[in-house]
Write a protein that holds these residues in place. Structure first.
Motif, PDB file in Angstrom:
ATOM      1  N   SER A  20      67.966  30.071 -45.305  1.00  0.00           N
ATOM      2  CA  SER A  20      67.053  28.933 -45.479  1.00  0.00           C
ATOM      3  C   SER A  20      67.680  27.871 -46.382  1.00  0.00           C
ATOM      4  CB  SER A  20      65.719  29.391 -46.061  1.00  0.00           C
ATOM      5  OG  SER A  20      65.915  30.025 -47.309  1.00  0.00           O
ATOM      6  N   ALA A  21      68.408  28.296 -47.402  1.00  0.00           N
ATOM      7  CA  ALA A  21      69.100  27.348 -48.283  1.00  0.00           C
ATOM      8  C   ALA A  21      70.224  26.646 -47.520  1.00  0.00           C
ATOM      9  CB  ALA A  21      69.649  28.071 -49.506  1.00  0.00           C
ATOM     10  N   GLN A  22      70.897  27.362 -46.630  1.00  0.00           N
ATOM     11  CA  GLN A  22      71.960  26.766 -45.821  1.00  0.00           C
ATOM     12  C   GLN A  22      71.405  25.700 -44.890  1.00  0.00           C
ATOM     13  OE1 GLN A  22      74.713  30.711 -45.400  1.00  0.00           O
ATOM     14  NE2 GLN A  22      74.759  29.301 -43.722  1.00  0.00           N
ATOM     15  N   ARG A  23      70.258  25.987 -44.261  1.00  0.00           N
ATOM     16  CA  ARG A  23      69.629  25.000 -43.383  1.00  0.00           C
ATOM     17  C   ARG A  23      69.253  23.749 -44.179  1.00  0.00           C
ATOM     18  NH1 ARG A  23      67.135  29.434 -41.228  1.00  0.00           N
ATOM     19  NH2 ARG A  23      65.237  29.070 -42.429  1.00  0.00           N
ATOM     20  N   GLY A  24      68.673  23.960 -45.347  1.00  0.00           N
ATOM     21  CA  GLY A  24      68.302  22.834 -46.202  1.00  0.00           C
ATOM     22  C   GLY A  24      69.516  22.021 -46.617  1.00  0.00           C
ATOM     23  N   LEU A  25      70.612  22.705 -46.938  1.00  0.00           N
ATOM     24  CA  LEU A  25      71.852  22.031 -47.325  1.00  0.00           C
ATOM     25  C   LEU A  25      72.395  21.205 -46.168  1.00  0.00           C
ATOM     26  CD1 LEU A  25      74.278  21.625 -49.295  1.00  0.00           C
ATOM     27  CD2 LEU A  25      75.292  23.610 -48.173  1.00  0.00           C
ATOM     28  N   ARG A  26      72.449  21.792 -44.974  1.00  0.00           N
ATOM     29  CA  ARG A  26      72.939  21.067 -43.796  1.00  0.00           C
ATOM     30  C   ARG A  26      72.102  19.812 -43.548  1.00  0.00           C
ATOM     31  NH1 ARG A  26      75.917  23.589 -39.438  1.00  0.00           N
ATOM     32  NH2 ARG A  26      74.567  22.460 -37.999  1.00  0.00           N
ATOM     33  N   GLU A  42      81.759  22.111 -37.614  1.00  0.00           N
ATOM     34  CA  GLU A  42      83.097  22.455 -38.099  1.00  0.00           C
ATOM     35  C   GLU A  42      83.109  22.510 -39.629  1.00  0.00           C
ATOM     36  OE1 GLU A  42      85.721  19.432 -36.572  1.00  0.00           O
ATOM     37  OE2 GLU A  42      84.664  19.471 -34.652  1.00  0.00           O
ATOM     38  N   ILE A  43      82.365  21.607 -40.249  1.00  0.00           N
ATOM     39  CA  ILE A  43      82.364  21.509 -41.707  1.00  0.00           C
ATOM     40  C   ILE A  43      81.508  22.605 -42.340  1.00  0.00           C
ATOM     41  CG2 ILE A  43      81.736  20.025 -43.653  1.00  0.00           C
ATOM     42  CD1 ILE A  43      82.348  17.622 -41.786  1.00  0.00           C
ATOM     43  N   ILE A  61      79.057  23.889 -56.498  1.00  0.00           N
ATOM     44  CA  ILE A  61      80.063  23.666 -55.469  1.00  0.00           C
ATOM     45  C   ILE A  61      79.701  24.533 -54.268  1.00  0.00           C
ATOM     46  CG2 ILE A  61      82.519  23.771 -54.895  1.00  0.00           C
ATOM     47  CD1 ILE A  61      83.081  23.700 -57.946  1.00  0.00           C
ATOM     48  N   VAL A  62      79.791  23.982 -53.075  1.00  0.00           N
ATOM     49  CA  VAL A  62      79.510  24.722 -51.845  1.00  0.00           C
ATOM     50  C   VAL A  62      80.838  25.049 -51.180  1.00  0.00           C
ATOM     51  CG1 VAL A  62      78.406  24.630 -49.591  1.00  0.00           C
ATOM     52  CG2 VAL A  62      77.315  23.540 -51.544  1.00  0.00           C
ATOM     53  N   ALA A  63      81.015  26.336 -50.838  1.00  0.00           N
ATOM     54  CA  ALA A  63      82.238  26.787 -50.172  1.00  0.00           C
ATOM     55  C   ALA A  63      81.867  27.485 -48.872  1.00  0.00           C
ATOM     56  CB  ALA A  63      83.007  27.740 -51.076  1.00  0.00           C
ATOM     57  N   ASN A  64      82.776  27.440 -47.895  1.00  0.00           N
ATOM     58  CA  ASN A  64      82.518  28.151 -46.646  1.00  0.00           C
ATOM     59  C   ASN A  64      82.871  29.629 -46.820  1.00  0.00           C
ATOM     60  OD1 ASN A  64      85.307  28.213 -46.461  1.00  0.00           O
ATOM     61  ND2 ASN A  64      85.427  26.910 -44.650  1.00  0.00           N
ATOM     62  N   SER A  65      82.770  30.410 -45.743  1.00  0.00           N
ATOM     63  CA  SER A  65      82.974  31.855 -45.854  1.00  0.00           C
ATOM     64  C   SER A  65      84.394  32.232 -46.243  1.00  0.00           C
ATOM     65  CB  SER A  65      82.595  32.548 -44.541  1.00  0.00           C
ATOM     66  OG  SER A  65      83.425  32.068 -43.502  1.00  0.00           O
ATOM     67  N   SER A  66      85.372  31.386 -45.913  1.00  0.00           N
ATOM     68  CA  SER A  66      86.752  31.690 -46.304  1.00  0.00           C
ATOM     69  C   SER A  66      87.069  31.180 -47.713  1.00  0.00           C
ATOM     70  CB  SER A  66      87.733  31.123 -45.282  1.00  0.00           C
ATOM     71  OG  SER A  66      87.583  29.734 -45.177  1.00  0.00           O
ATOM     72  N   GLY A  67      86.085  30.608 -48.381  1.00  0.00           N
ATOM     73  CA  GLY A  67      86.259  30.190 -49.768  1.00  0.00           C
ATOM     74  C   GLY A  67      86.719  28.766 -49.966  1.00  0.00           C
ATOM     75  N   LEU A  69      86.460  24.986 -50.582  1.00  0.00           N
ATOM     76  CA  LEU A  69      85.444  24.157 -51.210  1.00  0.00           C
ATOM     77  C   LEU A  69      85.110  22.990 -50.294  1.00  0.00           C
ATOM     78  CD1 LEU A  69      87.019  24.145 -54.770  1.00  0.00           C
ATOM     79  CD2 LEU A  69      85.431  25.783 -53.800  1.00  0.00           C
ATOM     80  N   ARG A  70      83.835  22.740 -50.070  1.00  0.00           N
ATOM     81  CA  ARG A  70      83.400  21.702 -49.137  1.00  0.00           C
ATOM     82  C   ARG A  70      82.711  20.530 -49.840  1.00  0.00           C
ATOM     83  NH1 ARG A  70      86.227  22.011 -44.684  1.00  0.00           N
ATOM     84  NH2 ARG A  70      86.070  23.986 -43.641  1.00  0.00           N
ATOM     85  N   PHE A  71      81.653  20.803 -50.576  1.00  0.00           N
ATOM     86  CA  PHE A  71      80.871  19.769 -51.247  1.00  0.00           C
ATOM     87  C   PHE A  71      80.581  20.195 -52.673  1.00  0.00           C
ATOM     88  CE2 PHE A  71      79.976  19.122 -46.770  1.00  0.00           C
ATOM     89  CZ  PHE A  71      80.012  17.749 -46.644  1.00  0.00           C
ATOM     90  N   PHE A  72      80.270  19.219 -53.528  1.00  0.00           N
ATOM     91  CA  PHE A  72      79.866  19.518 -54.893  1.00  0.00           C
ATOM     92  C   PHE A  72      78.834  18.489 -55.332  1.00  0.00           C
ATOM     93  CE2 PHE A  72      83.305  16.512 -55.271  1.00  0.00           C
ATOM     94  CZ  PHE A  72      82.921  15.668 -56.304  1.00  0.00           C
ATOM     95  N   ARG A  73      78.102  18.833 -56.370  1.00  0.00           N
ATOM     96  CA  ARG A  73      77.177  17.891 -56.980  1.00  0.00           C
ATOM     97  C   ARG A  73      76.894  18.325 -58.407  1.00  0.00           C
ATOM     98  NH1 ARG A  73      71.043  18.692 -54.730  1.00  0.00           N
ATOM     99  NH2 ARG A  73      70.788  20.849 -55.335  1.00  0.00           N
TER     100      ARG A  73
END
Length: 182
Positions: A20-26, A42-43, A61-67, A69-73
């Motif tokens: 649910s947090a992932q959906r909200g983030l997207r 892809e992102i 910081i948000v990271a994907n499954s392979s670690g 780093l994608r986004f930060f705030r």
């Protein structure tokens, strides 16, 4: 923000995000950056678990499954892409280009002054105050940094003094050199 960041001491926890947090983030990312709608899978893939990296000073910081780093705030501020992500998808952010004389200062973490954005060789996108922008350099292909505008483009042109863009994340700062999270 990341000039004195140290991943060994400043990272407090790494947790898997709930779906649910992932959906909200997207949804927040798509709302903030509508031009990445075609590349959002892809992102931030739907079926891949994301990681939330909590750090000191209320940095997330948000990271994907392979670690990667994608986004930060910081706090409840806007999400900002990392420079590595911006290099792969340069159309995410509007561009603010500085002249050649400002490059060494931007790479040392200095904020971007209005004269560096209005001189010959500099270019600005039309953006309002408090926008996340890519800081480009005259004659360079990739972004030098990511900034946060303190004035609108029109105000930068008319005032032409003071800080125009806060330098948040730049090449070779501690976020750039941070290893993928485990």
């Amino acid at each position: 923000m990341f000039k004195k960041f140290n991943e060994k001491t400043d990272v407090t926890s790494v947790n898997a995000m709930k779906s649910s947090a992932q959906r909200g983030l997207r949804n927040k990312i798509l709302e903030q950056f509508p031009n990445i709608a075609d590349h959002i899978d892809e992102i931030l893939p739907k079926k891949e678990p994301l990681k939330a990296v909590k750090c000191r000073d209320h940095i997330e910081i948000v990271a994907n499954s392979s670690g990667e780093l994608r986004f930060f705030r910081q706090r409840d501020g806007p999400y900002m892409p990392t420079l590595k992500l911006l290099h792969k998808y340069p159309f995410i952010l509007p561009l603010m280009q500085v002249d050649k004389g400002a490059i060494k200062f931007v790479l040392s973490g200095a904020n971007i002054m209005c004269p560096g954005l209005t001189s010959p060789g500099a270019k600005m996108s039309d953006v309002p105050t408090d926008s996340v922008v890519a800081v480009m350099a005259e004659g360079k292909q990739h972004a030098l940094g990511i900034g946060y505008t303190k004035m609108s483009s029109a105000d930068i042109l008319s005032t032409n003094k003071g800080i125009g863009v806060d330098n948040i994340h730049y090449l070779n700062d501690q976020l750039w050199s941070m290893a993928p999270v485990k």
